[in-house]
Design a protein around this motif. Structure first.
Motif, PDB file in Angstrom:
ATOM      1  N   SER A  26      58.230  22.760  56.685  1.00 23.20           N
ATOM      2  CA  SER A  26      58.036  23.814  55.689  1.00 23.20           C
ATOM      3  C   SER A  26      59.139  24.855  55.840  1.00 23.20           C
ATOM      4  CB  SER A  26      56.680  24.500  55.882  1.00 23.20           C
ATOM      5  OG  SER A  26      55.628  23.581  55.758  1.00 23.20           O
ATOM      6  N   LYS A  27      59.384  25.582  54.777  1.00 22.86           N
ATOM      7  CA  LYS A  27      60.363  26.671  54.828  1.00 22.86           C
ATOM      8  C   LYS A  27      59.603  27.987  54.928  1.00 22.86           C
ATOM      9  CE  LYS A  27      63.909  24.354  52.161  1.00 22.86           C
ATOM     10  NZ  LYS A  27      64.704  24.396  50.931  1.00 22.86           N
ATOM     11  N   LEU A  28      60.025  28.829  55.875  1.00 18.81           N
ATOM     12  CA  LEU A  28      59.374  30.110  56.105  1.00 18.81           C
ATOM     13  C   LEU A  28      60.445  31.188  56.176  1.00 18.81           C
ATOM     14  CD1 LEU A  28      56.447  31.056  58.203  1.00 18.81           C
ATOM     15  CD2 LEU A  28      58.587  32.058  58.921  1.00 18.81           C
ATOM     16  N   GLU A  29      60.155  32.318  55.569  1.00 21.25           N
ATOM     17  CA  GLU A  29      61.060  33.462  55.637  1.00 21.25           C
ATOM     18  C   GLU A  29      60.256  34.682  56.052  1.00 21.25           C
ATOM     19  OE1 GLU A  29      63.626  36.290  52.626  1.00 21.25           O
ATOM     20  OE2 GLU A  29      63.382  34.183  52.115  1.00 21.25           O
ATOM     21  N   ILE A  30      60.793  35.430  57.007  1.00 20.51           N
ATOM     22  CA  ILE A  30      60.195  36.693  57.422  1.00 20.51           C
ATOM     23  C   ILE A  30      60.930  37.794  56.669  1.00 20.51           C
ATOM     24  CG2 ILE A  30      59.642  38.240  59.325  1.00 20.51           C
ATOM     25  CD1 ILE A  30      58.288  35.632  59.794  1.00 20.51           C
ATOM     26  N   ALA A  31      60.242  38.472  55.772  1.00 19.67           N
ATOM     27  CA  ALA A  31      60.850  39.536  54.972  1.00 19.67           C
ATOM     28  C   ALA A  31      60.667  40.867  55.681  1.00 19.67           C
ATOM     29  CB  ALA A  31      60.220  39.582  53.590  1.00 19.67           C
ATOM     30  N   ASN A  32      61.740  41.624  55.804  1.00 16.90           N
ATOM     31  CA  ASN A  32      61.702  42.921  56.463  1.00 16.90           C
ATOM     32  C   ASN A  32      61.278  43.974  55.444  1.00 16.90           C
ATOM     33  OD1 ASN A  32      62.005  45.231  57.914  1.00 16.90           O
ATOM     34  ND2 ASN A  32      64.120  44.850  58.505  1.00 16.90           N
ATOM     35  N   ASP A  33      60.011  44.318  55.470  1.00 17.43           N
ATOM     36  CA  ASP A  33      59.483  45.336  54.560  1.00 17.43           C
ATOM     37  C   ASP A  33      59.086  46.598  55.315  1.00 17.43           C
ATOM     38  OD1 ASP A  33      57.338  44.204  55.895  1.00 17.43           O
ATOM     39  OD2 ASP A  33      55.963  44.524  54.223  1.00 17.43           O
ATOM     40  N   THR A  34      59.506  46.710  56.569  1.00 18.33           N
ATOM     41  CA  THR A  34      59.065  47.852  57.384  1.00 18.33           C
ATOM     42  C   THR A  34      60.042  49.005  57.373  1.00 18.33           C
ATOM     43  OG1 THR A  34      60.051  46.866  59.354  1.00 18.33           O
ATOM     44  CG2 THR A  34      57.741  46.378  58.933  1.00 18.33           C
ATOM     45  N   GLN A  35      61.264  48.790  56.914  1.00 16.38           N
ATOM     46  CA  GLN A  35      62.231  49.893  56.880  1.00 16.38           C
ATOM     47  C   GLN A  35      62.139  50.565  55.534  1.00 16.38           C
ATOM     48  OE1 GLN A  35      66.009  48.200  57.705  1.00 16.38           O
ATOM     49  NE2 GLN A  35      65.607  47.950  59.872  1.00 16.38           N
ATOM     50  N   ARG A  36      61.929  51.841  55.567  1.00 12.71           N
ATOM     51  CA  ARG A  36      61.831  52.605  54.332  1.00 12.71           C
ATOM     52  C   ARG A  36      62.908  53.677  54.346  1.00 12.71           C
ATOM     53  NH1 ARG A  36      56.654  51.011  55.301  1.00 12.71           N
ATOM     54  NH2 ARG A  36      55.517  50.234  53.516  1.00 12.71           N
ATOM     55  N   ASP A  37      63.529  53.877  53.231  1.00  7.91           N
ATOM     56  CA  ASP A  37      64.582  54.868  53.119  1.00  7.91           C
ATOM     57  C   ASP A  37      64.055  56.021  52.257  1.00  7.91           C
ATOM     58  OD1 ASP A  37      66.970  56.158  53.255  1.00  7.91           O
ATOM     59  OD2 ASP A  37      67.898  54.980  51.657  1.00  7.91           O
ATOM     60  N   PHE A  38      63.422  56.990  52.915  1.00 11.87           N
ATOM     61  CA  PHE A  38      62.892  58.137  52.206  1.00 11.87           C
ATOM     62  C   PHE A  38      63.901  59.274  52.266  1.00 11.87           C
ATOM     63  CE2 PHE A  38      58.913  56.057  53.566  1.00 11.87           C
ATOM     64  CZ  PHE A  38      58.359  55.848  52.323  1.00 11.87           C
ATOM     65  N   LYS A  39      64.161  59.856  51.161  1.00 11.18           N
ATOM     66  CA  LYS A  39      65.066  61.017  51.120  1.00 11.18           C
ATOM     67  C   LYS A  39      64.230  62.274  51.001  1.00 11.18           C
ATOM     68  CE  LYS A  39      68.755  58.348  49.411  1.00 11.18           C
ATOM     69  NZ  LYS A  39      70.077  58.310  49.078  1.00 11.18           N
ATOM     70  N   GLY A  40      64.542  63.209  51.808  1.00 11.30           N
ATOM     71  CA  GLY A  40      63.796  64.478  51.797  1.00 11.30           C
ATOM     72  C   GLY A  40      63.952  65.201  50.478  1.00 11.30           C
TER      73      GLY A  40
END
Length: 119
Positions: free
Chosen positions: A104-118
């Motif tokens: 099977s093909k598996l991908e781990i998507a990085n959804d933990t980095q958030r770029d919030f601007k003040g």
């Protein structure tokens, strides 16, 4: 005379396809048992897997180019204990090894980095 040979060819092809499907299912179940993995759900669901002897879980979606699209934020121990960075990497590597072994093909998507601007 040609008609019976055509029928035999169709039957042989059908049996080959059925045998391939059965062998694929048996192989995947054997790999899942080896890794202590279970997959539940349809287009989205959960993967439970043993990681270093500890039960872990991850949520997945079916991707367009992959069989399992797992978001990094869904990686967790089944007990609810927090994951360290090394635990997260070990779990991701275990999931990748499991998916490769079962074809099977598996991908781990990085959804933990958030770029919030003040503001």
């Amino acid at each position: 005379m040609e008609f019976p040979s055509l029928v035999l060819l169709c039957v042989a092809v059908a049996l080959a396809v059925i045998a391939w499907a059965v062998l694929r299912i048996v192989r995947r179940r054997r790999i899942d048992a080896q890794f202590g993995a279970t997959v539940s759900g349809g287009r989205g669901g959960h993967i439970k897997i043993l990681c270093g002897g500890r039960p872990a879980r991850a949520e997945y979606e079916v991707g367009t180019t992959v069989d399992f699209l797992v978001y990094e934020s869904s990686l967790a121990w089944a007990s609810g204990d927090p994951l360290t960075a090394s635990d997260k990497q070990f779990l991701a590597d275990t999931l990748k090894a499991w998916s490769a072994a079962r074809g099977s093909k598996l991908e781990i998507a990085n959804d933990t980095q958030r770029d919030f601007k003040g503001s």
